[in-house]
Design a protein around this motif. Structure first.
Motif, short mmCIF file in Angstrom:
data_model
loop_
_atom_site.label_atom_id
_atom_site.label_comp_id
_atom_site.label_asym_id
_atom_site.label_seq_id
_atom_site.Cartn_x
_atom_site.Cartn_y
_atom_site.Cartn_z
N UNK A 1 0.85 -1.04 -0.21
CA UNK A 1 -0.04 0.00 0.02
C UNK A 1 0.85 1.17 0.04
N UNK A 2 0.72 2.10 -1.10
CA UNK A 2 1.92 3.16 -1.19
C UNK A 2 0.87 4.58 -1.12
N UNK A 3 1.29 5.81 -0.88
CA UNK A 3 0.67 6.97 -0.95
C UNK A 3 0.72 7.45 -2.47
N UNK A 4 -0.19 8.13 -2.72
CA UNK A 4 -0.20 8.69 -4.05
C UNK A 4 0.43 10.19 -4.09
N UNK B 1 -6.98 21.10 -24.32
CA UNK B 1 -6.41 21.15 -23.25
C UNK B 1 -7.21 20.22 -22.07
N UNK B 2 -6.53 19.82 -21.06
CA UNK B 2 -6.97 18.96 -19.89
C UNK B 2 -6.33 19.68 -18.58
N UNK B 3 -7.41 19.93 -17.63
CA UNK B 3 -7.02 20.22 -16.32
C UNK B 3 -7.44 19.18 -15.51
N UNK B 4 -6.39 18.83 -14.49
CA UNK B 4 -6.60 17.88 -13.69
C UNK B 4 -6.11 18.12 -12.20
N UNK B 5 -6.59 17.63 -11.06
CA UNK B 5 -6.31 17.44 -9.87
C UNK B 5 -7.03 16.64 -8.78
N UNK C 1 -4.74 8.98 -12.56
CA UNK C 1 -5.32 9.25 -11.29
C UNK C 1 -4.63 8.88 -10.00
N UNK C 2 -4.02 7.48 -9.92
CA UNK C 2 -3.16 7.26 -8.86
C UNK C 2 -1.59 7.43 -8.93
N UNK C 3 -1.20 8.46 -9.49
CA UNK C 3 0.14 8.89 -9.62
C UNK C 3 0.66 10.01 -9.23
N UNK D 1 -11.58 13.73 -3.98
CA UNK D 1 -11.96 13.43 -5.45
C UNK D 1 -11.11 13.86 -6.37
N UNK D 2 -10.79 12.97 -7.50
CA UNK D 2 -10.05 13.30 -8.40
C UNK D 2 -10.92 14.02 -9.60
N UNK D 3 -10.53 15.19 -9.89
CA UNK D 3 -11.30 16.04 -11.14
C UNK D 3 -10.65 16.28 -12.25
N UNK D 4 -11.49 16.07 -13.36
CA UNK D 4 -10.51 16.33 -14.76
C UNK D 4 -11.44 16.96 -15.52
N UNK D 5 -11.11 18.29 -16.22
CA UNK D 5 -11.74 18.60 -17.17
C UNK D 5 -11.15 18.54 -18.41
N UNK D 6 -11.82 18.16 -19.81
CA UNK D 6 -11.20 18.15 -20.64
C UNK D 6 -11.90 18.83 -21.69
#
Length: 227
Positions: A12-15, A42-46, A184-186, A107-112
């Motif tokens: 089990x590892x932290x992101x 473009x893509x925004x992610x956080x 998402x998990x990186x 929450x992992x949030x992405x706009x494309x």
């Protein structure tokens, strides 16, 4: 912070090793005037944590200005208990919006934005909403900045985020659903070479420079300033 299970090794590892905390009153990060989306894909992610997703008017990532230079902007925001990915060209505001939210958590949030085709919102790796994109220009005529944790309206800050944000990234390309699930998990060190293609900037938001206010851009040269 957030954990994932690597079933190949059983570990089990932290992101992320940490995250930036925003008090909802006056905390935000300024990253400069480098991002001018115009008619560019473009893509925004956080990743974002809120203690109350049923709240209103919190900004995760913002480019542009709501009034100055024509109200040309794009953003990932929480508005009226819904997460929104918005693109505004001063003529039409296109919004991909989630349903009503409640509770707390990450929450992992992405706009494309696929220019002239669609605007899509992804939450936790799944496409939640989409709308047609008209392809109009959103280059602002004023000198504008890209922010994390706040919006800009006629040069003034508004809608300060309350909670935590980490692993924020901006690409000048359309990430696919498979790519979004993969990133998402990186953190930055975990991204593959192909996932860094067209990546402009990435802020893990887990460390500062020694001056205590400079936020490190792990990929590009757009270090941010914590206010």
């Amino acid at each position: 912070l957030v954990l994932k299970q690597n079933y190949d090794t059983g570990a089990v590892v932290p992101i992320s090793d940490g995250a930036a905390f925003f008090d909802g009153t006056d905390d935000y990060i300024t990253t400069g005037t480098w991002f001018v989306p115009a008619t560019t894909d473009f893509t925004l992610s956080c990743w974002a944590y809120s203690a109350d997703w049923s709240g209103d008017d919190d900004v995760m990532i913002w480019y542009g200005d709501a009034t100055s230079g024509g109200g040309l902007w794009t953003a990932l925001t929480l508005a009226s208990s819904r997460i929104e990915f918005s693109v505004d060209d001063n003529s039409t505001k296109r919004v991909a919006q989630s349903g009503t939210l409640s509770g707390s958590g990450w929450k992992h949030i992405v706009g494309v934005r696929d220019v002239g085709t669609t605007i899509k919102l992804y939450i936790d790796g799944s496409e939640i909403a989409s709308t047609t994109d008209d392809g109009n220009t959103i280059t602002n005529t004023a000198v504008v900045t890209t922010y994390i944790g706040v919006g800009s309206n006629n040069g003034s800050r508004f809608d300060y985020f309350s909670g935590n944000i980490c692993n924020a990234g901006v690409w000048t390309s359309v990430l696919t659903a498979a790519q979004i699930k993969s990133i998402m998990y990186k953190d930055y060190s975990g991204l593959t070479t192909s996932e860094k293609t067209n990546l402009v900037s990435w802020w893990d938001l887990d460390v500062l420079h020694v001056d205590g206010s400079t936020v490190v851009d792990s990929h590009g040269s757009n270090n941010g300033t914590l206010t």
